[in-house]
Design a protein around this motif. Structure first.
Motif, PDB file in Angstrom:
ATOM      1  N   GLU A   1       0.836  -1.205   0.000  1.00  0.00           N
ATOM      2  CA  GLU A   1       0.000   0.000   0.000  1.00  0.00           C
ATOM      3  C   GLU A   1       0.872   1.256   0.000  1.00  0.00           C
ATOM      4  O   GLU A   1       0.552   2.240  -0.662  1.00  0.00           O
ATOM      5  CB  GLU A   1      -0.905   0.028   1.241  1.00  0.00           C
ATOM      6  CG  GLU A   1      -1.986  -1.020   1.259  1.00  0.00           C
ATOM      7  CD  GLU A   1      -3.098  -0.714   0.275  1.00  0.00           C
ATOM      8  OE1 GLU A   1      -3.421   0.486   0.110  1.00  0.00           O
ATOM      9  OE2 GLU A   1      -3.617  -1.658  -0.341  1.00  0.00           O
TER      10      GLU A   1
ATOM     11  N   ARG B   1       0.984   4.362  -2.633  1.00  0.00           N
ATOM     12  CA  ARG B   1       0.847   5.764  -2.273  1.00  0.00           C
ATOM     13  C   ARG B   1       1.925   6.602  -2.981  1.00  0.00           C
ATOM     14  O   ARG B   1       1.623   7.646  -3.562  1.00  0.00           O
ATOM     15  CB  ARG B   1       0.978   5.928  -0.760  1.00  0.00           C
ATOM     16  CG  ARG B   1       1.396   7.320  -0.355  1.00  0.00           C
ATOM     17  CD  ARG B   1       1.623   7.422   1.128  1.00  0.00           C
ATOM     18  NE  ARG B   1       0.366   7.695   1.807  1.00  0.00           N
ATOM     19  CZ  ARG B   1       0.231   7.757   3.115  1.00  0.00           C
ATOM     20  NH1 ARG B   1       1.266   7.549   3.892  1.00  0.00           N
ATOM     21  NH2 ARG B   1      -0.915   8.022   3.648  1.00  0.00           N
TER      22      ARG B   1
ATOM     23  N   ASN C   1       1.735   9.747  -5.829  1.00  0.00           N
ATOM     24  CA  ASN C   1       1.882  11.157  -5.468  1.00  0.00           C
ATOM     25  C   ASN C   1       3.127  11.847  -6.029  1.00  0.00           C
ATOM     26  O   ASN C   1       3.389  12.996  -5.732  1.00  0.00           O
ATOM     27  CB  ASN C   1       1.796  11.336  -3.946  1.00  0.00           C
ATOM     28  CG  ASN C   1       2.996  10.774  -3.218  1.00  0.00           C
ATOM     29  OD1 ASN C   1       4.009  10.434  -3.836  1.00  0.00           O
ATOM     30  ND2 ASN C   1       2.907  10.670  -1.910  1.00  0.00           N
TER      31      ASN C   1
ATOM     32  N   ASP D   1       1.876  13.023   5.586  1.00  0.00           N
ATOM     33  CA  ASP D   1       0.976  11.874   5.488  1.00  0.00           C
ATOM     34  C   ASP D   1       0.398  11.517   6.855  1.00  0.00           C
ATOM     35  O   ASP D   1      -0.731  11.036   6.947  1.00  0.00           O
ATOM     36  CB  ASP D   1       1.713  10.667   4.900  1.00  0.00           C
ATOM     37  CG  ASP D   1       1.933  10.825   3.402  1.00  0.00           C
ATOM     38  OD1 ASP D   1       1.056  11.428   2.750  1.00  0.00           O
ATOM     39  OD2 ASP D   1       2.960  10.356   2.900  1.00  0.00           O
TER      40      ASP D   1
ATOM     41  N   ASP E   1      -3.498  11.071   7.408  1.00  0.00           N
ATOM     42  CA  ASP E   1      -4.057   9.789   7.866  1.00  0.00           C
ATOM     43  C   ASP E   1      -4.535   9.807   9.309  1.00  0.00           C
ATOM     44  O   ASP E   1      -5.132   8.847   9.771  1.00  0.00           O
ATOM     45  CB  ASP E   1      -3.001   8.693   7.736  1.00  0.00           C
ATOM     46  CG  ASP E   1      -2.563   8.490   6.292  1.00  0.00           C
ATOM     47  OD1 ASP E   1      -3.416   8.630   5.404  1.00  0.00           O
ATOM     48  OD2 ASP E   1      -1.375   8.204   6.073  1.00  0.00           O
TER      49      ASP E   1
ATOM     50  N   ALA F   1      -2.400   3.276   8.267  1.00  0.00           N
ATOM     51  CA  ALA F   1      -1.736   4.220   7.373  1.00  0.00           C
ATOM     52  C   ALA F   1      -0.269   4.358   7.753  1.00  0.00           C
ATOM     53  O   ALA F   1       0.613   4.368   6.899  1.00  0.00           O
ATOM     54  CB  ALA F   1      -2.433   5.568   7.432  1.00  0.00           C
TER      55      ALA F   1
ATOM     56  N   LYS G   1       2.095   1.825   6.419  1.00  0.00           N
ATOM     57  CA  LYS G   1       2.464   1.849   5.002  1.00  0.00           C
ATOM     58  C   LYS G   1       3.937   2.198   4.853  1.00  0.00           C
ATOM     59  O   LYS G   1       4.606   1.728   3.946  1.00  0.00           O
ATOM     60  CB  LYS G   1       1.638   2.898   4.252  1.00  0.00           C
ATOM     61  CG  LYS G   1       0.200   2.504   3.986  1.00  0.00           C
ATOM     62  CD  LYS G   1      -0.449   3.617   3.176  1.00  0.00           C
ATOM     63  CE  LYS G   1      -1.944   3.398   3.075  1.00  0.00           C
ATOM     64  NZ  LYS G   1      -2.582   4.529   2.366  1.00  0.00           N
TER      65      LYS G   1
END
Ligand code: NA
Ligand code: NA
Lengths: 185, 318, 439
Positions: free
Chosen positions: A127, A131, A135, B56, B60, C49, C52
């Motif tokens: 994942e 991302r 981007n 990020d 998030d 998240a 990641k």
């Protein structure tokens, strides 16, 4: 299956190791280049100094970023062999009194949880790659896309997941049959 | 309290920005909310990850609020680079003001649509700290310099210098080992890094900055939108244009004491002006052209951004 | 449950999992993962998240890249025959004394520790060389294994040291200064072990045989054979300290140089290189899995506010700084009996370091951090040889099947005693650790 996984995990470790060796050589050459360049500027006017400067010898730019990306890949590539040879650190004292069979089931249980977590980590990493794919982020210095480094690590993590699943299965089989399958150490 | 927010950033708690800007902001918000909002502060990346990931983390919700350098994520927020172009900046307050206005107009619903931005600002004039005297672009030939941003690195190459990539904390080691001949940073940062003890020369540019960096204070969007209206108002009242100007100004004001340290140390401070300054600007002109072309490929009118930024800074009255 | 309570509850739960034989890295990862979810009131999105990039970020940390490099350097050192050269040199000078072969083993361990960053590798490598010799000269089984287990800890006490690198990263200290500070305590450890050996052979004369002396000429010749060790140590550790290069660069140069020595010495076939890489891979992955779990767990702990709360609480009690320090060190000694040193450092330094930094020892904050680092390093290394769980004890006993573990346990307590005396000395006189470090 056993031999395939064994070969795969060892090959993965060797490939990761070769990347590590390449980075070590790269870093060493970079330092040698830096010192020669400094020497060249120190000698300045003399023919040797001029030659060193003209040769353009210098440190390898961006070796810092390459080292970071390369070592991350290497570590993911190192996971399968650690898994296969049961090298993860544990505290055995409090469970050593358990009967052999119970201990085997306990090991199998943790191996299953570990496999689940390694697969989970790998999917998260994937994942993460998506991302950065989306981007447009690049590294600060060499300005190569960040997702490249992630992609390399995802490849190694896939092998780690495969090995982890096999090891979980093997530990269950060990507990069920009482016969050792995976090597110790 | 009703709401606890986490504020995550990369500097140690006692550094200027946390101490003089972020803590002030957080304290004001806490006080204005009558204790209904509490802001837990996490300095030095305590919640994990590395500085480039802060943005990020805010998107998030790993952290509720982050402070970060926009340039840590090169390529993601291209419009902000207009403020990082060489010799664009004259005054940190004026530019922070322009930055906020242009953020609201051009970037809020596009590049920054995934976060709620609380403040936008820049640091004081970026300049050179070097181990030999530098007056003209030609003096830079062959020097190894740690560049502060993508555009600075390009400028260094145009002058025949070699940009070296290293994180700010590595600068003292780099200078003392001769890995680099100098670095670009504003005065403010030199004190903590003991730069005046490591180099003998500093090059400033009269009324101009070689470069600057853009910062944002960013909040998780859902978190902001989930606040009751009166608490949203507390946040809003403490954020935006006025706060951005305060933050940029405070950072620039921290330059003075740091510069005094270099003076006390007997260092040579060169202030480039007149024809010399024009020479520097001339070398940097191609970067503007390249940047505009680059922006065009991304569907952004770079020249319009440059013109607008200049107009807004000219119009600023402090 | 508040975040703070979550933080405090997570610790006993974590220990419970570890004692139930969960892989340590896994246990920390699980506690961190669940901790984050609970702290976010059951919302898993933020932590999903975060993950990641968490693994990639942790594994690509430039400062940590030093670890696989030092480990590979140790593998090359093992292959290059330097271990036997060191042992021969030490033995030719000391072997004829009472307990001399054991003393030589300690000396060789110290020498090997100067080019190897890991205790286990030092213990294993030196055992391969020294165990047969100790047996040959009539040293008792338990005494031999205990000596080598203790000697192995010099692998980490004498720089370079993987544990010190980890400590430096957690506490944001200078690796070069920590290496320098470790040097004198490392030498003291070796001296302490030699004294322990001489006491032991006086108490149990039957535990050691004797051996005729070697002519002086041969001694110097044997010593001259160890020059690559000296060169590599001076270049790597000296170079890092003198500022020729960064620690990571130093590790790279050390690995390259040691590899070269192994290659030139004809000790490096493709097959052996493959084994060295696989050996490095196993340990590196083991370490980084713990590092990953610890990172996630420690981030959660920070989020909970528990370490800060603990620090504020302890600092509010007006305890004497030395009392607090002693309690922490005793805690490490006790936990060292059941846990490995790396996990302990990663798990506890983020909790204890804020407490120690807040206390006034009459030193600069940097000095306190370095001094505490060396003390922690030593007490966790004692853990490697304290029964029942001592990684060094296990490794060496696995190499010497004839000696029962209980024999090793008995003999090693003498070395543990010498370690404790040294810890007390270093606590009482910080200057021993710090006099090389400018304030
Ligand atoms: Na060592
Ligand atoms: Na132990």
């Amino acid at each position: 299956m056993h031999r395939v996984v064994k070969w795969l995990s060892r090959a993965s470790a060797v490939i990761g190791g070769i990347v590590l060796v390449i980075l070590i050589v790269l870093t060493t050459l970079s330092i040698v280049g830096r010192e020669l360049s400094k020497l060249g500027h120190a000698l300045g006017e003399s023919w040797f100094g001029q030659m060193l400067i003209a040769s353009g010898i210098d440190e390898i730019n961006g070796s810092y970023e390459l080292t970071e990306a390369g070592v991350a890949f290497a570590i993911f590539a190192f996971f399968p062999v650690c898994q296969f040879y049961g090298q993860h650190a544990t505290v055995d004292v409090f469970t050593s009194a358990l009967p052999r069979r119970s201990l085997a089931w306990l090991r199998a249980f943790w191996e299953v949880v570990l496999a689940a977590i390694i697969v989970f980590i790998s999917l998260r990493l994937y994942e993460g790659m998506l991302r950065y794919l989306g981007n447009g982020e690049t590294t600060l210095f060499l300005q190569f896309p960040v997702w490249w480094s992630y992609a390399a690590s995802v490849g190694a993590a896939a092998i780690a997941s495969l090995t982890a699943i096999y090891c979980a299965w093997a530990r269950i089989a060990e507990a069920a049959t009482g016969r050792p399958i995976l090597p110790e150490g | 309290q009703e709401v606890t927010l986490s504020l995550h950033q990369f500097l140690p708690a006692q550094a200027n920005v946390p101490k003089l800007i972020l803590d002030v902001w957080a304290d004001n918000v806490e006080a204005a909310s009558d204790g209904r909002i509490k802001i837990d502060r996490f300095p030095s990346m305590q919640l994990g990850g590395r500085p480039p990931e802060l943005m990020d983390q805010a998107i998030d919700g790993v952290a509720d609020i982050v402070w970060t350098v926009v340039g840590y994520t090169p390529g993601r927020y291209p419009s902000t680079e207009v403020f990082e172009l060489p010799f664009m900046m004259t005054d940190a307050r004026a530019m922070s003001s322009a930055y906020w206005q242009m953020f609201e107009k051009h970037m809020k619903d596009t590049e920054f649509k995934d976060v709620h931005i609380l403040g936008t600002w820049v640091h004081g004039p970026g300049m050179l700290h070097v181990n030999k005297e530098v007056k003209t672009p030609a003096d830079m030939e062959g020097m190894k310099i740690r560049g502060g941003s993508r555009t600075v690195n390009i400028l260094l190459e145009k002058m025949g210098a070699t940009p070296v990539g290293m994180p700010v904390p590595a600068v003292p080691e780099g200078l003392s080992k001769g890995v680099i001949d100098g670095t670009t940073i504003p005065w403010e940062v030199t004190a903590a890094l003991k730069v005046p003890e490591l180099v003998g020369h500093h090059t400033e540019f009269e009324g101009n900055a070689l470069y600057t960096l853009t910062f944002v204070l960013a909040m998780n969007k859902d978190r902001y939108e989930g606040l009751p209206a009166d608490l949203q108002k507390v946040i809003d009242d403490n954020s935006g244009l006025e706060f951005s100007i305060f933050a940029g100004g405070t950072q620039a004001d921290s330059d003075g004491p740091a510069r005094a340290l270099a003076v006390d140390n007997g260092n040579n401070i060169v202030t480039v002006s007149g024809a010399d300054l024009d020479a520097w600007k001339e070398v940097s002109q191609p970067i503007f052209d390249e940047w505009v072309a680059d922006m065009e490929s991304k569907g952004i009118d770079g020249q319009a951004l440059i013109d607008e930024a200049r107009a807004l800074m000219d119009a600023y009255e402090g | 449950m508040s975040r703070l309570e979550l933080g405090f509850w997570s610790f006993p739960i974590l220990l419970g999992l570890i004692f139930l034989r969960a892989p340590i890295g896994l246990a920390m990862f699980l506690c961190g993962l669940l901790g984050w979810i609970f702290a976010m009131n059951g919302n898993p999105t933020p932590i999903l998240a975060k993950l990641k990039s968490e693994t990639y970020t942790t594994f690509s940390n430039y400062s940590l890249t030093i670890i696989p490099m030092f480990l590979l350097m140790g593998q090359f050192a093992t292959l290059s025959g330097m271990s036997s050269a060191l042992f021969k040199a030490a033995e030719s000078f000391l072997g004829h004394r009472r307990g001399g072969v054991a003393m030589a083993s300690v000396g060789a361990c110290a020498g090997f520790g100067a080019i190897c960053g890991s205790s286990l590798a030092t213990a294993a490598t030196m055992s391969r060389v020294a165990l047969p010799e100790l047996k040959r000269y009539g040293y008792s089984g338990g005494f031999s294994t205990a000596t080598l287990a203790a000697g192995g800890t010099l692998g980490i006490l004498i720089p370079p040291s993987v544990i010190l690198v980890i400590y430096a990263i957690i506490t944001e200290q200078n690796i070069a200064k920590l290496f320098l500070a470790a040097f004198i305590p490392g030498i003291l450890a070796a001296i302490g072990y030699v004294i322990t050996i001489s006491i032991y052979v006086r108490l149990y004369p039957g535990s050691a045989g004797t051996r005729p002396a070697v002519p002086m000429r041969e001694r110097w010749k044997a010593l001259a054979e160890t020059w690559p060790v000296l060169v590599i140590f001076v270049v790597v550790v000296g170079g890092i300290y003198a500022g020729w290069f960064t620690p990571t660069e130093g590790a790279a140069i050390g690995a390259a140089g040691t590899g070269l020595v192994a290659l030139v010495g004809g000790n490096l076939s493709w097959r052996i290189l493959g084994e060295a890489l696989i050996g490095t891979a196993k340990t590196t992955a083991m370490i980084f899995f713990i590092v990953l779990g610890a990172a996630l767990y420690n981030n959660f702990l920070a989020l909970s506010g528990a370490p800060q709360y603990l620090a504020d609480f302890v600092l509010g009690q007006d305890y004497s700084p030395f009392f607090v320090l002693s309690v922490i060190l005793v805690f490490y000694l006790i936990f060292g009996c059941v846990m490995d040193s790396l996990s302990m450092i990663l798990l506890t330094v983020p909790i204890f370091f804020p407490v120690i930094s807040g206390l006034d020892f009459g030193m600069t904050p940097e000095h306190v951090a370095i001094w505490f680092g060396i003390l922690v390093l030593i007490v966790v290394e004692v853990g490697l040889i304290t029964p029942p769980v001592g990684m060094n004890l296990f490794i060496i006993n696995a190499m010497d099947r004839e000696t029962p573990m209980t024999e090793t346990y008995k003999a090693v307590m003498f070395f543990v005693g010498s370690d404790i005396v040294r810890v007390i000395l270093l606590v009482a006189f910080p200057v021993i650790t710090l006099f090389l470090i400018p304030a």
